[in-house]
Motif scaffolding. Structure first.
Motif, PDB file in Angstrom:
ATOM      1  N   ASN A 259      40.674  38.323  39.086  1.00 57.78           N
ATOM      2  CA  ASN A 259      40.690  37.236  40.073  1.00 57.78           C
ATOM      3  C   ASN A 259      41.349  35.985  39.523  1.00 57.78           C
ATOM      4  O   ASN A 259      41.383  34.954  40.182  1.00 57.78           O
ATOM      5  CB  ASN A 259      39.267  36.915  40.560  1.00 57.78           C
ATOM      6  N   GLU A 260      41.874  36.099  38.294  1.00 57.33           N
ATOM      7  CA  GLU A 260      42.520  34.961  37.669  1.00 57.33           C
ATOM      8  C   GLU A 260      43.586  35.466  36.712  1.00 57.33           C
ATOM      9  O   GLU A 260      43.397  36.470  36.024  1.00 57.33           O
ATOM     10  CB  GLU A 260      41.470  34.146  36.908  1.00 57.33           C
TER      11      GLU A 260
ATOM     12  N   GLN B 145      51.646  31.104  43.605  1.00 54.68           N
ATOM     13  CA  GLN B 145      50.289  30.990  44.136  1.00 54.68           C
ATOM     14  C   GLN B 145      50.293  31.234  45.638  1.00 54.68           C
ATOM     15  O   GLN B 145      49.421  31.932  46.171  1.00 54.68           O
ATOM     16  CB  GLN B 145      49.700  29.615  43.833  1.00 54.68           C
TER      17      GLN B 145
ATOM     18  N   SER C 150      44.886  33.532  48.184  1.00 55.07           N
ATOM     19  CA  SER C 150      43.669  32.953  47.597  1.00 55.07           C
ATOM     20  C   SER C 150      42.829  33.957  46.813  1.00 55.07           C
ATOM     21  O   SER C 150      41.835  33.583  46.199  1.00 55.07           O
ATOM     22  CB  SER C 150      42.811  32.341  48.710  1.00 55.07           C
ATOM     23  N   THR C 151      43.228  35.231  46.807  1.00 55.44           N
ATOM     24  CA  THR C 151      42.409  36.231  46.112  1.00 55.44           C
ATOM     25  C   THR C 151      42.550  36.148  44.597  1.00 55.44           C
ATOM     26  O   THR C 151      41.678  36.600  43.866  1.00 55.44           O
ATOM     27  CB  THR C 151      42.781  37.659  46.572  1.00 55.44           C
TER      28      THR C 151
ATOM     29  N   ARG D 162      43.512  33.417  41.438  1.00 56.75           N
ATOM     30  CA  ARG D 162      43.808  32.046  41.004  1.00 56.75           C
ATOM     31  C   ARG D 162      44.875  32.111  39.924  1.00 56.75           C
ATOM     32  O   ARG D 162      44.721  32.812  38.921  1.00 56.75           O
ATOM     33  CB  ARG D 162      42.549  31.386  40.458  1.00 56.75           C
ATOM     34  N   VAL D 163      45.960  31.359  40.132  1.00 61.73           N
ATOM     35  CA  VAL D 163      47.045  31.331  39.158  1.00 61.73           C
ATOM     36  C   VAL D 163      46.967  30.028  38.364  1.00 61.73           C
ATOM     37  O   VAL D 163      46.960  28.942  38.938  1.00 61.73           O
ATOM     38  CB  VAL D 163      48.426  31.432  39.855  1.00 61.73           C
ATOM     39  N   ARG D 164      46.883  30.161  37.053  1.00 63.55           N
ATOM     40  CA  ARG D 164      46.840  29.001  36.168  1.00 63.55           C
ATOM     41  C   ARG D 164      48.140  28.925  35.366  1.00 63.55           C
ATOM     42  O   ARG D 164      48.762  29.949  35.091  1.00 63.55           O
ATOM     43  CB  ARG D 164      45.639  29.111  35.215  1.00 63.55           C
TER      44      ARG D 164
END
Length: 198
Positions: free
Chosen positions: A5-6, A21, A26-27, A29-31
């Motif tokens: 999820n990330e 992103q 929204s499924t 999370r891109v950091r």
């Protein structure tokens, strides 16, 4: 199938982060890898694929998260595929405006029929830094190089890239539309299929 999820994006480019992103939704999370380090790995590969894998492994090592790297660029037919993997550094790292100015200068005498080009995007996803089986997805977006810049949207070479099917430059497309048809969108659609997110 890979579940997470990330993930970390192996780029400091805010434009790429925003686009990816939006494409992933929204499924996931891109950091940005910038949250973990400001040091960029040397892009020593000779192809988009090699550089994407190199950057993904580095971001996974720095963050401890699954990592996605995007190595993209512009390949101009008349220039034998240049600037290619050197697209962001075409004008010696002086930025988008300088890159565009150099390309226009190099192409100024080239007739329309020989101005074909494509944006290339190679995505590499690794589950961890030593992942022996990276997922690789490629997208191509065909067009041609304009004689003058048009539009103010996007980034990079967008103002110089004519999109035949829309009869405008990439920089004249609304972001939402570009995110459906661009090289990055095409590569991302393949990646989402591979991840079961499509």
């Amino acid at each position: 199938m890979i579940h997470f999820n990330e993930l970390v994006l192996a780029s400091h480019n805010a434009g790429k982060l925003k686009e990816l992103q939006a494409m992933l939704g929204s499924t996931v999370r891109v950091r940005s890898v910038g949250e973990f380090s400001t040091v960029e790995p040397e892009e020593s590969g000779l192809s988009f694929i090699e550089n994407a894998i190199l950057k993904a492994r580095n971001a996974a090592r720095l963050s401890g998260l699954p990592a996605l790297a995007d190595d993209s660029g512009l390949a101009v037919d008349f220039l034998g595929g240049a600037p290619g993997i050197y697209s962001a550094r075409y004008a010696d790292g002086q930025g988008d405006a300088a890159n565009n100015a150099k390309l226009l200068e190099v192409m100024k005498a080239v007739p329309d029929a020989e101005r074909g080009a494509q944006f290339v995007c190679c995505l590499a996803l690794v589950r961890h830094a030593d992942d022996p089986l990276p997922i690789i997805c490629e997208g191509l977006w065909h067009g041609r190089i304009l004689h003058t810049a048009q539009g103010v949207e996007g980034f990079g070479y967008d103002p110089l890239f004519w999109v035949p099917e829309r009869e405008c430059s990439s920089a004249e497309l609304p972001a939402a539309e570009k995110n459906q048809i661009s090289h990055r969108a095409r590569a991302m659609a393949l990646l989402k299929q591979r991840l079961g997110l499509a």
